[in-house]
Structure formats: structure tokens, C-alpha cells
Design an enzyme around this catalytic site. Structure first.
Site: not given
Length: 587
Positions: A159, A235
Site C-alpha cells: 500500500e 485484501e
């Protein structure tokens, strides 16, 4: 050619169409004797892949030492067990992992380097990564798909678009994996925000997204960023984590399963976060710090498909039904819950006050002003600071820079107050009983920030201390890592009359080990160990009210329970129960 390759709209595994149906399960949050059980349950739910992060800070606690690859950190063994179960692996070695893990997985010794710019192409940071990968990758190469192993893809950073835009840093990581023999598919993962995807991506590297709802919108944003290739949610958040003092987060199985069905129906691949959350054993939990510091609780149950103790929860059965509509699911019964220990009471009848033991537990560093935990070489645990107050009477004790993260103050052994980072506390009014009174400050590291710009925020006392503006100088600074308790001299105690930090010890008998949960009614805050295994932090602030005790920690016959209670208690008993209590759910 890598085992896993991409087409214009999907994946091929060994040349055959393949939809990744994965679940997150972090080996370092699960007792190693339970890895095989959890992997089997992953396969039985219908997963064909599992995903795990790799915590740099625990694999390399010493920059000049050997890589730690044993016990709960035996990643090669975990990868071998996954392959034996017929599961593929998505490996996410960071170096930053977030994961609600202490410091986001970045080593404390690295972040303590003054002025270092983490997660950038700062040569000090990339040089440390290179040295780490030089140690890590030779141990993992036999487990790559190219060598017949389970790992089919490797993630670059984590991320990153939410943090920075240093493409040179990402390219350094990409090349670092390739130079060390990684032939497998590489991918990045970012929140499905166009700016994040742009900043966190790399040309020629598959971009994946993270989200927990609005599936169609998330996939559309990902497709707008990446015009062709597989769509994958790296995710899919099916629950959430908890902070001390907050609610316990849950999500309905029906809602999470409906989103999973829409994802798989769209032909997208998915990694369910979390399939099995596990536990932040010991001092491993992370923290958030946006407007205020918020440490994460010990349980990482996450309201996942498997509960913290590895039992199939409502999501397990709902997901299994959904997955069966899209990919083959084993024609075997769903697993049953594990046996639980029959409830029992534990008497803690031996005790040892902590503050007088500081010198036996750790030799002090003498300094004019308090040394931070970084300066003490302390990655986790507590630090005890001891000095002398020159004047008697009422006064104001000021801690310049505040505390990291929670400080208990004692004068001549008596508690006089608590300061907390989350409240931005820096001052404490007190009455000094005599000139030359001893002041002691016990500071607890409640967990390193794992997300955002405050990663690496220092711990301990963070600056000079004054009393009514006059400097308090000459400090003994004790680093209390509490890595072992053999030096604690327990003595029998019939009654507690002083409310000071102390270790408490008790024994109990077990006929046959089984999973259990430690309940501590009447206790306030501290740490718990069973047979030397550090279960983690307890705090009656909640929401979590019990600590998970894995069956392999127990033994047939006599067992030991040790508590470090920070605030003192008249309680003399703890309970082992057969039911967890993670607190009231969020409304």
C-alpha cells in the site's frame, strides 16, 4: 517462465486458467504446532492459496546478527507445510507490512537512525533492505514455484501509494527481488484510489487493490488504472481490528459472503483478509496515530473465517458455500471446533515487586537526562527511570516531549500518577514528601505505530524532566525487555497491601492440554505468561477481556502462570475458561 502468468483478463498457472482464491494467515501470529491444522482448514474451506506477510523486525532483531528462522518465525517450514497441503502461497515480504504489527514490521534499530527516511530511496534505508534480503532470500528460494515450492507470487512493498511516490525506491525493491533469484510474478497492492494506485505502482508489475465493500466500484477503479490483465483484490477486508478502549468490530457473515460472491462472479481473484487472524503474542501489536495514539489489542481475531483459536466461525461456512459455486471445494466434511480445556481456577500465591528488581533484570544506563528506549537499545517492553527530587512540598513534574507510551510515576515507592501519550500528557502535579525523595517512572511501550507518517515515533521518556522548572538530573535508565523471567525471585504472599507493579506466580494442573482462554477479573493491566510463553498484554479497559492460550503451550501435569500486574490488585486468582470474551461489539 514463472508458474503463475497473466493474460489480458486473468491468470494462468502452469499454462492453465487459474482464479486465485486465497486467505490471509500470518505464520507469526499462530503457534507453530498449529500451522498444519490451520492450513488444512484453509484447504477445506476451498482456498487454493494462502497469503502471508514477513515481519522484518522479528526476523532481523539485530542488524549484525543472524536471521531468525526458527520457532514461530520458521517461515521455510511454514511454506513446506503449505505445499504439503496442496496450497499455493502469496508472499508479502514488505519490507513494510503494516498488518497492525509493531512498527509495521520495520526494525526499531533502523528507525532509530537519526534522520533516516523510511520507505524511500534513502541509501541508509535501501542498504539495510539489501542486507536483509541477502540473508532472507537464500532461505526462501527452495520454496519458490520455480524450484517446485509453494510461492507463486511476491508482493513489492505494501500500500505504498498511501505513503509516498518514490518510484526509484519501488524499482530498487523490484530489482532487488530479481537479482536474488525471484522469478515469480511480482505485484503491488494499494487502496483502490486512483492517486494511490498511480503512486504505488510500477510499469510492468501487476497492480492489485484493497477494499472491503463496494466490490464493483473497486474492481472498476482498478480496471480504469490498469487497462488489461487480471483483476485482483489483494485484501478483501471481511472484519476489522480492535483498539484498547474501543469496541470489538464484527461484520455479518451474510454481508461478507455476498461481496465475495460478487467478486468471484466478476472473474476476479481474491485474498480474503483475514482467513485466520491469530494473536499478537508478546509485545508484537501495532498502533495507529492519526489524531490520537491508539494501540491495537492482543487478539487479532479480526472476526475472520477462523476464530482466534482456529475454530470455523459463521464466515467459514458461508464462504465455503460461495466458493463452491466458482471453484472446486474438497469433498470432505467441514472441520469441527477444537476441544477446549475444562474451566479451572488458578491461585497466584507467590509475588515479586518489579521496581526493586530492576537492577537484577537489566543493568542501568546512567545519564544526565532520561534516555529514550531507542538509546537503550530496547525494541519492546518497559523502561524504568530512577532519579532524586531535590525539594520537598507540592510541585509540578514536567516531562518535556511527553511519554511513549504510558508512564506510571512513583515517589519513594508510592504511586502518584499516570501519563499517557494518547492524552498528550506532559505534566503531573504531585507532593514530594522529603528532600532527596526517589522518583521512579515506569514507561510502557504499548506498540509501534504501523501506518502513516508516525512510524518510528520514539518510546520511553522523550526529553528532559523538570520539577517546577528546575532540571531533574542524574537518571538510572533500566531497559526491561522481559525476555525471560528466570531472575524473578518469587516469594509466597498471603496478602497484598501495596499497589505497585509486581509479578505474580501460580501453578495449575492439566490432565490433557487443550485450547483455553485466560480471564483476569479483578486484575487491571499487565502481561501474562504460561509456561514461559508470552501470551501478551491484558487491560481491563477492554474491549478484550480474555487472552487466548494455545493448546501446545500447556502440558499434561503441572503448569505455571505468571502475571506482571502494573497497578496492584487484591485478586489472588485467575481463571482458565472455554469461551473467549473479546468485548462488546461496535454498534
Amino acid at each position: 517462465m514463472p508458474a503463475l502468468t497473466t493474460t489480458s483478463d486473468g491468470f494462468l498457472l502452469h499454462g492453465e486458467p487459474f482464479q486465485i482464491v486465497s486467505g490471509a494467515m500470518h505464520y507469526f501470529r499462530i503457534h507453530p504446532d498449529q500451522w498444519a491444522d490451520r492450513l488444512r482448514k484453509a484447504r477445506l474451506m476451498g482456498l487454493n492459496t494462502v497469503e502471508t506477510y514477513v515481519p522484518w523486525n522479528h526476523h532481523q532483531p539485530d542488524p549484525d546478527g543472524e536471521l531468525v528462522l526458527d520457532g514461530i518465525l520458521d517461515l521455510p517450514r511454514y511454506l513446506s507445510l503449505a505445499r504439503a497441503e496442496g496450497l499455493h502461497v502469496l508472499l508479502r515480504p514488505g519490507p513494510f507490512i503494516c498488518a497492525e504489527w509493531d512498527g509495521g514490521g520495520l526494525p526499531g534499530w533502523l528507525l532509530a537512525d537519526p534522520g533516516i527516511r523510511p520507505r524511500t530511496s534513502d541509501p541508509r534505508f535501501t542498504g539495510a533492505i539489501d542486507r536483509y534480503l541477502d540473508l532472507l532470500m537464500p532461505a526462501l528460494r527452495p520454496h519458490m514455484a520455480a524450484a517446485g515450492g509453494a510461492v507463486i507470487a511476491v508482493q513489492v512493498e505494501n500500500e505504498y501509494g498511501a505513503y509516498g511516490d518514490d518510484t526509484a525506491y519501488l524499482k530498487h525493491l523490484e530489482q532487488g527481488f530479481r537479482d536474488r533469484g525471484v522469478e515469480e510474478l511480482l505485484f503491488t497492492c494499494d487502496q483502490v484510489d486512483p492517486a494511490h494506485l498511480a503512486a504505488g505502482g510500477l510499469p510492468g508489475v501487476l497492480a492489485t487493490g484493497t477494499f472491503g465493500s463496494r466490490v464493483e466500484e473497486g474492481l472498476a477503479t482498478l480496471r480504469a488504472h490498469q487497462g488489461d490483465g487480471p483483476l485482483m483484490c489483494a485484501e478483501y477486508w471481511i472484519g476489522w481490528f480492535d483498539h484498547w478502549g474501543g469496541p470489538h468490530h464484527t461484520r455479518s457473515a451474510a454481508d461478507a459472503a455476498a461481496g465475495l460472491d460478487r467478486m468471484l462472479s466478476a472473474g476476479a481473484s481474491v485474498n480474503i483478509y483475514m482467513f485466520h487472524g491469530g494473536t499478537n503474542f508478546g509485545f508484537t501489536n501495532g498502533a495507529n496515530h492519526k489524531h490520537a495514539y491508539e494501540p491495537t489489542v492482543t487478539s487479532y481475531d479480526y472476526d475472520a473465517a477462523l476464530t482466534e483459536c482456529g475454530d470455523p466461525g459463521p464466515k467459514y461456512h458461508a464462504f465455503r458455500e460461495v466458493i463452491a459455486r466458482h471453484v472446486p471445494v474438497p469433498d470432505e466434511p467441514a472441520p469441527a471446533p477444537s476441544p477446549k480445556l475444562a474451566p479451572l481456577s488458578v491461585e497466584l500465591d507467590r509475588r515479586a515487586p518489579l521496581l526493586p528488581l530492576a537492577s537484577a533484570l537489566a543493568a542501568p544506563l546512567r545519564a544526565d537526562d532520561p534516555a529514550s528506549m531507542d538509546a537503550l537499545g530496547l525494541a519492546a517492553g518497559y523502561a524504568l527511570y530512577r532519579s532524586v527530587l531535590p525539594a520537598a512540598g507540592p510541585g509540578l513534574l514536567r516531562f518535556e516531549g511527553g511519554v511513549g507510551d504510558r508512564a506510571q510515576v512513583f515517589v519513594d515507592g508510592a504511586p502518584v500518577g499516570v501519563l499517557e501519550r494518547e492524552r498528550h500528557d506532559e505534566t503531573l502535579p504531585l507532593v514530594v514528601p522529603r528532600p532527596g525523595a526517589t522518583v521512579e517512572v515506569l514507561v510502557e511501550n504499548m506498540g509501534g505505530v504501523n501506518y502513516g507518517p508516525r512510524i518510528g515515533a520514539p518510546k520511553g521518556l522523550l526529553g528532559p524532566v523538570t520539577l517546577d522548572g528546575a532540571p531533574v538530573r542524574g537518571w538510572d535508565c533500566h531497559p526491561l525487555a522481559l525476555g525471560g523471567l528466570d531472575a524473578v525471585p518469587f516469594e509466597r504472599s498471603d496478602a497484598v497491601t501495596d499497589f505497585v507493579p509486581a509479578f505474580h506466580h501460580g501453578t495449575f494442573q492439566v490432565a490433557e492440554p487443550a485450547d483455553a482462554f485466560l480471564a483476569l477479573p479483578g486484575w487491571t493491566k499487565g502481561q501474562a505468561w504460561v509456561n514461559g510463553f508470552h501470551l501478551g498484554r491484558y487491560w481491563n479497559r477492554g474491549p478484550q477481556q480474555t487472552l487466548y492460550v494455545p493448546a501446545p503451550v500447556l502440558r499434561a501435569g503441572a503448569n505455571e502462570l505468571v502475571l506482571l500486574e502494573l497497578h496492584g490488585t487484591t485478586a489472588r486468582r485467575a481463571a482458565l475458561t472455554d469461551t473467549p470474551d473479546l468485548g462488546p461489539e461496535a454498534e
